[in-house]
Design an enzyme around this catalytic site. Sequence first.
Site, PDB file in Angstrom:
ATOM      1  N   LYS A 193     -10.752   8.640  -2.039  1.00  0.00           N
ATOM      2  CA  LYS A 193      -9.519   8.528  -1.334  1.00  0.00           C
ATOM      3  C   LYS A 193      -8.539   8.352  -2.419  1.00  0.00           C
ATOM      4  CE  LYS A 193      -6.047   7.303   1.098  1.00  0.00           C
ATOM      5  NZ  LYS A 193      -5.801   7.111   2.210  1.00  0.00           N
TER       6      LYS A 193
ATOM      7  N   CYS B  84       0.612   5.262  -0.272  1.00  0.00           N
ATOM      8  CA  CYS B  84      -0.388   5.769  -0.876  1.00  0.00           C
ATOM      9  C   CYS B  84      -0.154   6.393  -2.452  1.00  0.00           C
ATOM     10  CB  CYS B  84      -1.121   7.050  -0.157  1.00  0.00           C
ATOM     11  SG  CYS B  84      -1.644   6.471   1.439  1.00  0.00           S
TER      12      CYS B  84
END
Length: 425
Positions: A204, A258
């Site tokens: 991720k 993110c």
Amino acid sequence: MKITVVGLGYIGLPTALMFANHGQEVCGVDISESVLNKLTNGQIHIEEPGLQEELDKALMSGRFHARREVEPADAFIISVPTPNHADTYKSCNLDYVESAVRSVLPVLEKGNTIIIESTIAPRSMVDHIYPMVKASGFTVGEDVFLVHCPERVLPGQVIHELIYNNRIIGGITDACTEAGKAVYNTFVRGELLATTASAAEMSKLMENTYRDVNIALANELVKVCDELDIDALEVIDLANKHPRVNLHSPGPGVGGHCLAVDPYFIIEKAPRQTPLIQASRTVNSLMPSFIVQKVEDLLRDIVKPKIAVLGLTYKGNIDDIRESPAMEIFDQLVFHTNYQVRAFDSHVQADFLSTDFKETIDEVDLVLILTDHHEFKNLKSKDFEAAASEVIILDTKNIATQLANCNNYYNLGSLSKLSTKTTHV
């Protein structure tokens, strides 16, 4: 299956509603009374296309309810923030995740599954979460199952991508992985990719770091081309005609929960091994200051200029201003004592924002486009009739294409034109 989702933010709420609308009984947990009150009254608290309809459906079916306390369940999904620590490497702050895990432990029973969806630093599951569950008296992989399944969705397309994107299922043990797959099989149509918890964490982080590094390369190219009097956007377009080249689009910086955060979680674990990632973070972090400098260049001959900032979110068509470079640019411009600054963003509610587009651009000398909202893509020269007669437009997202032929229009490819002009357009 009964599922309790802890954290009803940009990821937790859509996830909870997906489970509810695919036949599961869901309890959504959040510590915010305003969030709970809105959801109980049938109103979403975040902007996401299709989300209100999903909430309506879930409440109508009776399969979703929101409350403050954790309820017993077959599976617990933790989707809470993981901000940066204020330390040298901006490391991952696990306080919210660990607090959420602690809230689950009193109602945890044999056969239950705990899934961490929050983005976390490598080895967080093994080094931090696993010991917490083990200390409570359970044998992970036999009594209970512990999994990391990072979210991988794009704001603005969350509903679709939750269903159709592939999901990484990283268990502490193989049995944990299988338990995680059983949970997501209830609605995910994408492939369920089995792996270890640590590989899932790193995967991720690298997905977002890859994009951050690529954007940094594009942003650095903008600065090089500005120095050398070359159109950076044309260079990118030409280079991307090569079958093995995919330069990303440059912009005013990188934001959100993110791309501007996750690379630091890798850096903290291996600072000596990550010079490229660190350099990329520096390049992107400095882009707001670069844009402000270009604004100063454009306005150098105007006394007490008026500026209209269009868009404050970190990406288009959402209401999220977390880590937004547009916000940083706005703040820097407001701090500049010589400027009069207004801002407009129809997706954000804040006291300092103008609520009317025409009022925002009234008599302004420069319009600064910082976010690629759909409404800004269709701007035409007639939309700026209320602005100064020779209004300057700096389009940092290269989206207002119908203005491209105007002499007073600039994007990140045409910044070099500034060196040939002695006054504003």
